[in-house]
Design a protein around this motif. Structure first.
Motif, mmCIF file in Angstrom:
data_model
loop_
_atom_site.group_PDB
_atom_site.id
_atom_site.type_symbol
_atom_site.label_atom_id
_atom_site.label_comp_id
_atom_site.label_asym_id
_atom_site.label_seq_id
_atom_site.Cartn_x
_atom_site.Cartn_y
_atom_site.Cartn_z
ATOM 1 N N ASP A 1 0.983 -1.190 -0.118
ATOM 2 C CA ASP A 1 0.016 0.029 -0.030
ATOM 3 C C ASP A 1 0.713 1.109 0.125
ATOM 4 O O ASP A 1 1.832 1.352 0.659
ATOM 5 C CB ASP A 1 -0.886 0.054 1.033
ATOM 6 C CG ASP A 1 -1.855 -1.155 1.204
ATOM 7 O OD1 ASP A 1 -2.270 -1.559 0.081
ATOM 8 O OD2 ASP A 1 -2.275 -1.569 2.481
ATOM 9 N N LEU A 2 0.334 2.050 -0.633
ATOM 10 C CA LEU A 2 1.188 3.565 -0.726
ATOM 11 C C LEU A 2 0.513 4.525 0.360
ATOM 12 O O LEU A 2 -0.728 4.743 0.151
ATOM 13 C CB LEU A 2 0.981 4.182 -2.076
ATOM 14 C CG LEU A 2 1.640 5.705 -2.318
ATOM 15 C CD1 LEU A 2 3.075 5.487 -1.920
ATOM 16 C CD2 LEU A 2 1.192 6.139 -3.671
ATOM 17 N N LYS A 3 1.102 4.971 1.330
ATOM 18 C CA LYS A 3 0.473 5.664 2.369
ATOM 19 C C LYS A 3 1.290 6.907 2.380
ATOM 20 O O LYS A 3 2.548 6.984 2.292
ATOM 21 C CB LYS A 3 0.656 4.940 3.571
ATOM 22 C CG LYS A 3 -0.310 3.798 3.853
ATOM 23 C CD LYS A 3 -0.261 3.146 5.030
ATOM 24 C CE LYS A 3 -1.184 1.932 5.329
ATOM 25 N NZ LYS A 3 -0.996 1.306 6.455
ATOM 26 N N THR A 4 0.680 8.210 2.363
ATOM 27 C CA THR A 4 1.232 9.420 2.308
ATOM 28 C C THR A 4 1.602 9.732 4.040
ATOM 29 O O THR A 4 0.797 9.362 4.977
ATOM 30 C CB THR A 4 0.465 10.395 1.821
ATOM 31 O OG1 THR A 4 -0.995 10.583 2.486
ATOM 32 C CG2 THR A 4 0.071 10.432 0.399
ATOM 33 N N PRO A 5 2.496 10.576 4.414
ATOM 34 C CA PRO A 5 3.042 10.872 5.440
ATOM 35 C C PRO A 5 2.080 11.907 6.182
ATOM 36 O O PRO A 5 1.350 12.634 5.404
ATOM 37 C CB PRO A 5 4.429 11.325 5.578
ATOM 38 C CG PRO A 5 4.513 11.919 4.076
ATOM 39 C CD PRO A 5 3.710 11.032 3.149
ATOM 40 N N GLU A 6 1.828 11.743 7.552
ATOM 41 C CA GLU A 6 1.092 12.809 8.143
ATOM 42 C C GLU A 6 1.963 13.925 8.408
ATOM 43 O O GLU A 6 2.968 13.932 8.777
ATOM 44 C CB GLU A 6 0.452 12.301 9.289
ATOM 45 C CG GLU A 6 -0.685 10.958 9.354
ATOM 46 C CD GLU A 6 -1.099 10.605 10.373
ATOM 47 O OE1 GLU A 6 -1.078 11.314 11.515
ATOM 48 O OE2 GLU A 6 -1.650 9.428 10.525
ATOM 49 N N VAL A 7 1.308 15.246 7.822
ATOM 50 C CA VAL A 7 1.956 16.362 8.053
ATOM 51 C C VAL A 7 1.253 17.358 8.909
ATOM 52 O O VAL A 7 0.046 17.565 8.835
ATOM 53 C CB VAL A 7 2.345 16.934 6.684
ATOM 54 C CG1 VAL A 7 2.981 18.316 6.819
ATOM 55 C CG2 VAL A 7 3.134 16.202 5.714
ATOM 56 N N SER A 8 1.799 18.135 9.680
ATOM 57 C CA SER A 8 1.315 18.984 10.592
ATOM 58 C C SER A 8 2.069 20.243 10.605
ATOM 59 O O SER A 8 3.317 20.347 10.668
ATOM 60 C CB SER A 8 1.202 18.670 12.057
ATOM 61 O OG SER A 8 1.066 19.668 12.924
#
Length: 99
Positions: A35-42
Motif C-alpha cells: 500500500d502507498l501511504k502518504t505521511p501525516e504532516v502538521s
C-alpha cells in the motif's frame, strides 16, 4: 558552475531522459506491491508573504525583409538502398520484475 559540475548535470539529465523515454516506449515494466501511504504532516504558525511580481513582455511577430536566396536546379535519380528499421517490443507483465 564549473565544467566538471556541468558535465555531471548533463550526464544525469541524459540518464533520466533515457529512463523516461524507455518507460514511455514500453521497453521495461515496473511492478510494485504493498500500500502507498502518504505521511501525516502538521503545520502550525508561520505566515504567507504577500508577493508582487512584475514580468517583462515578449512580442513575437513578422516583418517583411528582402534576402538573397540562391536559385539551384537539382536533378534526382531513384536508387534502391537498404534503410534502417526499428521494431519496439513492449515489455509484458509476466511477473519477471517482481523477482
Amino acid at each position: 558552475m564549473d565544467k566538471g559540475s556541468r558535465t555531471i548535470v548533463i550526464v544525469v539529465a541524459v540518464i533520466v531522459l533515457l529512463a523516461v523515454l524507455g518507460y514511455a516506449l514500453g521497453l521495461f515494466n515496473v511492478s510494485a506491491t504493498g500500500d502507498l501511504k502518504t505521511p501525516e504532516v502538521s503545520v502550525s504558525g508561520g505566515e504567507i508573504p504577500e508577493v508582487q511580481v512584475e514580468t517583462g513582455e515578449i512580442d513575437i511577430g513578422t516583418e517583411k525583409a528582402t534576402v538573397s536566396v540562391p536559385d539551384v536546379d537539382v536533378t534526382t535519380d531513384e536508387v534502391e538502398i537498404d534503410v534502417p528499421t526499428l521494431d519496439i517490443n513492449p515489455a509484458g507483465d509476466d511477473g519477471s520484475a517482481r523477482q
